[in-house]
Design a protein around this motif. Structure first.
Motif, PDB file in Angstrom:
ATOM      1  N   GLU A  81     -61.182  39.298 -24.556  1.00 45.57           N
ATOM      2  CA  GLU A  81     -61.108  39.295 -25.852  1.00 45.57           C
ATOM      3  C   GLU A  81     -61.138  38.061 -26.651  1.00 45.57           C
ATOM      4  N   ARG A  82     -61.503  36.805 -25.955  1.00 48.02           N
ATOM      5  CA  ARG A  82     -61.548  35.600 -26.625  1.00 48.02           C
ATOM      6  C   ARG A  82     -60.462  34.939 -27.432  1.00 48.02           C
ATOM      7  N   LYS A  83     -59.340  35.374 -26.696  1.00 43.80           N
ATOM      8  CA  LYS A  83     -58.091  34.993 -27.292  1.00 43.80           C
ATOM      9  C   LYS A  83     -57.531  33.437 -26.657  1.00 43.80           C
ATOM     10  N   GLY A  84     -58.472  32.872 -25.844  1.00 43.49           N
ATOM     11  CA  GLY A  84     -58.369  31.742 -25.282  1.00 43.49           C
ATOM     12  C   GLY A  84     -57.425  31.883 -24.117  1.00 43.49           C
ATOM     13  N   GLY A  85     -57.123  31.003 -23.314  1.00 42.42           N
ATOM     14  CA  GLY A  85     -56.118  31.098 -22.117  1.00 42.42           C
ATOM     15  C   GLY A  85     -54.934  29.841 -22.062  1.00 42.42           C
ATOM     16  N   PRO A  86     -54.792  29.748 -20.915  1.00 42.40           N
ATOM     17  CA  PRO A  86     -53.904  28.359 -20.769  1.00 42.40           C
ATOM     18  C   PRO A  86     -54.417  27.283 -20.876  1.00 42.40           C
ATOM     19  N   ALA A  87     -53.849  26.196 -21.321  1.00 42.86           N
ATOM     20  CA  ALA A  87     -54.580  24.903 -21.405  1.00 42.86           C
ATOM     21  C   ALA A  87     -54.966  24.407 -20.271  1.00 42.86           C
ATOM     22  N   VAL A  88     -56.427  23.903 -20.047  1.00 41.29           N
ATOM     23  CA  VAL A  88     -57.023  23.538 -19.051  1.00 41.29           C
ATOM     24  C   VAL A  88     -56.394  22.276 -18.656  1.00 41.29           C
ATOM     25  N   GLY A  89     -56.229  21.998 -17.495  1.00 44.16           N
ATOM     26  CA  GLY A  89     -55.560  20.746 -17.140  1.00 44.16           C
ATOM     27  C   GLY A  89     -56.426  19.551 -16.841  1.00 44.16           C
ATOM     28  N   HIS A  90     -55.709  18.390 -17.118  1.00 44.14           N
ATOM     29  CA  HIS A  90     -56.389  17.206 -16.677  1.00 44.14           C
ATOM     30  C   HIS A  90     -56.062  16.251 -15.633  1.00 44.14           C
ATOM     31  N   MET A  91     -56.999  15.532 -14.871  1.00 45.64           N
ATOM     32  CA  MET A  91     -56.649  14.683 -13.875  1.00 45.64           C
ATOM     33  C   MET A  91     -56.942  13.370 -14.331  1.00 45.64           C
ATOM     34  N   LEU A  92     -56.216  12.457 -13.730  1.00 44.30           N
ATOM     35  CA  LEU A  92     -56.572  10.742 -13.960  1.00 44.30           C
ATOM     36  C   LEU A  92     -56.894  10.493 -12.852  1.00 44.30           C
ATOM     37  N   ASN A  93     -58.149   9.838 -12.727  1.00 41.67           N
ATOM     38  CA  ASN A  93     -58.674   9.273 -11.553  1.00 41.67           C
ATOM     39  C   ASN A  93     -58.838   7.681 -11.875  1.00 41.67           C
ATOM     40  N   ASP A  94     -58.233   6.764 -11.455  1.00 44.08           N
ATOM     41  CA  ASP A  94     -58.137   5.493 -11.555  1.00 44.08           C
ATOM     42  C   ASP A  94     -58.119   5.468 -13.063  1.00 44.08           C
ATOM     43  N   PHE A  95     -59.322   5.050 -13.654  1.00 46.86           N
ATOM     44  CA  PHE A  95     -59.502   4.719 -15.288  1.00 46.86           C
ATOM     45  C   PHE A  95     -59.764   5.741 -15.934  1.00 46.86           C
ATOM     46  N   THR A  96     -60.134   7.036 -15.700  1.00 53.14           N
ATOM     47  CA  THR A  96     -60.892   8.007 -16.070  1.00 53.14           C
ATOM     48  C   THR A  96     -59.967   9.224 -16.439  1.00 53.14           C
ATOM     49  N   LEU A  97     -59.788   9.917 -17.138  1.00 48.44           N
ATOM     50  CA  LEU A  97     -59.105  11.233 -17.384  1.00 48.44           C
ATOM     51  C   LEU A  97     -60.369  12.298 -17.503  1.00 48.44           C
ATOM     52  N   THR A  98     -60.242  13.077 -16.599  1.00 51.82           N
ATOM     53  CA  THR A  98     -61.145  14.197 -16.600  1.00 51.82           C
ATOM     54  C   THR A  98     -60.431  15.540 -16.584  1.00 51.82           C
ATOM     55  N   THR A  99     -61.507  16.444 -16.861  1.00 52.01           N
ATOM     56  CA  THR A  99     -60.924  17.813 -17.079  1.00 52.01           C
ATOM     57  C   THR A  99     -61.016  18.538 -15.782  1.00 52.01           C
ATOM     58  N   ASP A 100     -60.030  19.330 -15.348  1.00 55.07           N
ATOM     59  CA  ASP A 100     -60.048  20.002 -14.057  1.00 55.07           C
ATOM     60  C   ASP A 100     -61.162  20.725 -14.002  1.00 55.07           C
ATOM     61  N   ILE A 101     -62.025  20.585 -13.136  1.00 55.72           N
ATOM     62  CA  ILE A 101     -63.296  21.340 -13.058  1.00 55.72           C
ATOM     63  C   ILE A 101     -63.086  22.577 -12.037  1.00 55.72           C
ATOM     64  N   SER A 102     -61.956  22.853 -11.509  1.00 55.46           N
ATOM     65  CA  SER A 102     -61.600  23.979 -10.740  1.00 55.46           C
ATOM     66  C   SER A 102     -61.337  25.172 -11.547  1.00 55.46           C
ATOM     67  N   VAL A 103     -61.300  25.001 -12.881  1.00 58.72           N
ATOM     68  CA  VAL A 103     -61.149  26.252 -13.850  1.00 58.72           C
ATOM     69  C   VAL A 103     -62.564  26.822 -14.227  1.00 58.72           C
ATOM     70  N   PRO A 104     -62.424  28.207 -13.849  1.00 59.56           N
ATOM     71  CA  PRO A 104     -63.798  28.957 -13.817  1.00 59.56           C
ATOM     72  C   PRO A 104     -64.281  29.264 -15.319  1.00 59.56           C
ATOM     73  N   LEU A 105     -65.404  28.810 -15.686  1.00 63.28           N
ATOM     74  CA  LEU A 105     -65.899  28.996 -16.986  1.00 63.28           C
ATOM     75  C   LEU A 105     -67.047  29.902 -16.906  1.00 63.28           C
ATOM     76  N   GLN A 106     -67.369  30.748 -17.926  1.00 64.09           N
ATOM     77  CA  GLN A 106     -68.442  31.678 -17.738  1.00 64.09           C
ATOM     78  C   GLN A 106     -69.205  31.313 -18.960  1.00 64.09           C
ATOM     79  N   MET A 107     -70.574  31.234 -18.716  1.00 63.59           N
ATOM     80  CA  MET A 107     -71.743  30.932 -19.589  1.00 63.59           C
ATOM     81  C   MET A 107     -72.596  32.118 -19.697  1.00 63.59           C
ATOM     82  N   LYS A 108     -73.275  32.413 -21.017  1.00 62.71           N
ATOM     83  CA  LYS A 108     -73.968  33.545 -21.134  1.00 62.71           C
ATOM     84  C   LYS A 108     -75.253  32.875 -22.297  1.00 62.71           C
ATOM     85  N   ARG A 109     -76.282  33.213 -21.922  1.00 66.44           N
ATOM     86  CA  ARG A 109     -77.374  32.876 -22.881  1.00 66.44           C
ATOM     87  C   ARG A 109     -77.169  33.715 -24.121  1.00 66.44           C
ATOM     88  N   LEU A 110     -77.430  32.959 -25.177  1.00 65.57           N
ATOM     89  CA  LEU A 110     -77.237  33.407 -26.272  1.00 65.57           C
ATOM     90  C   LEU A 110     -78.758  34.033 -26.988  1.00 65.57           C
TER      91      LEU A 110
END
Length: 114
Positions: A81-110
């Motif tokens: 329904e495209r209402k969004g979901g829970p906030a995607v977590g972030h991970m702090l790796n040394d000096f870099t803040l990265t998005t949690d890449i384990s969150v599944p994302l779907q992509m569709k060609r327009l």
């Protein structure tokens, strides 16, 4: 992500307008840009050793984002329904803040009219 050694660590949480807010302060109009070289952030080097390709890199990244947004539709898995979901977590790796890449994302060609 640039980390601050003064006061609370702003890199501990996500603020999409963090650098915009820093640039809005008087005297910082030309600081905190993506390609700025400073002694606080050495990803591009400093002085005579600064990367001459950083300007090209900035342009390439912008072009890639435009192409992704033009031709692909993104959503979190299960968000029919495209209402969004829970906030995607972030991970702090040394000096870099990265998005949690384990969150599944779907992509569709327009379907794009040429």
């Amino acid at each position: 992500m640039l980390r601050s050694h003064q006061g609370a660590d702003p890199a501990a949480g996500f603020d999409g307008f963090r650098f915009s807010k820093l640039r809005a302060m008087p005297g910082n109009e030309n600081k905190y840009q993506y390609i700025t070289t400073t002694s606080d952030y050495l990803a591009w080097g400093l002085g005579t050793h600064s990367c001459p390709g950083r300007f090209f890199s900035r342009t390439c990244i912008k072009v890639h984002f435009v192409e992704l947004l033009r031709f692909l539709d993104f959503r979190l898995v299960g968000d029919v329904e495209r209402k969004g979901g829970p906030a995607v977590g972030h991970m702090l790796n040394d000096f870099t803040l990265t998005t949690d890449i384990s969150v599944p994302l779907q992509m569709k060609r327009l379907e794009v009219a040429h």
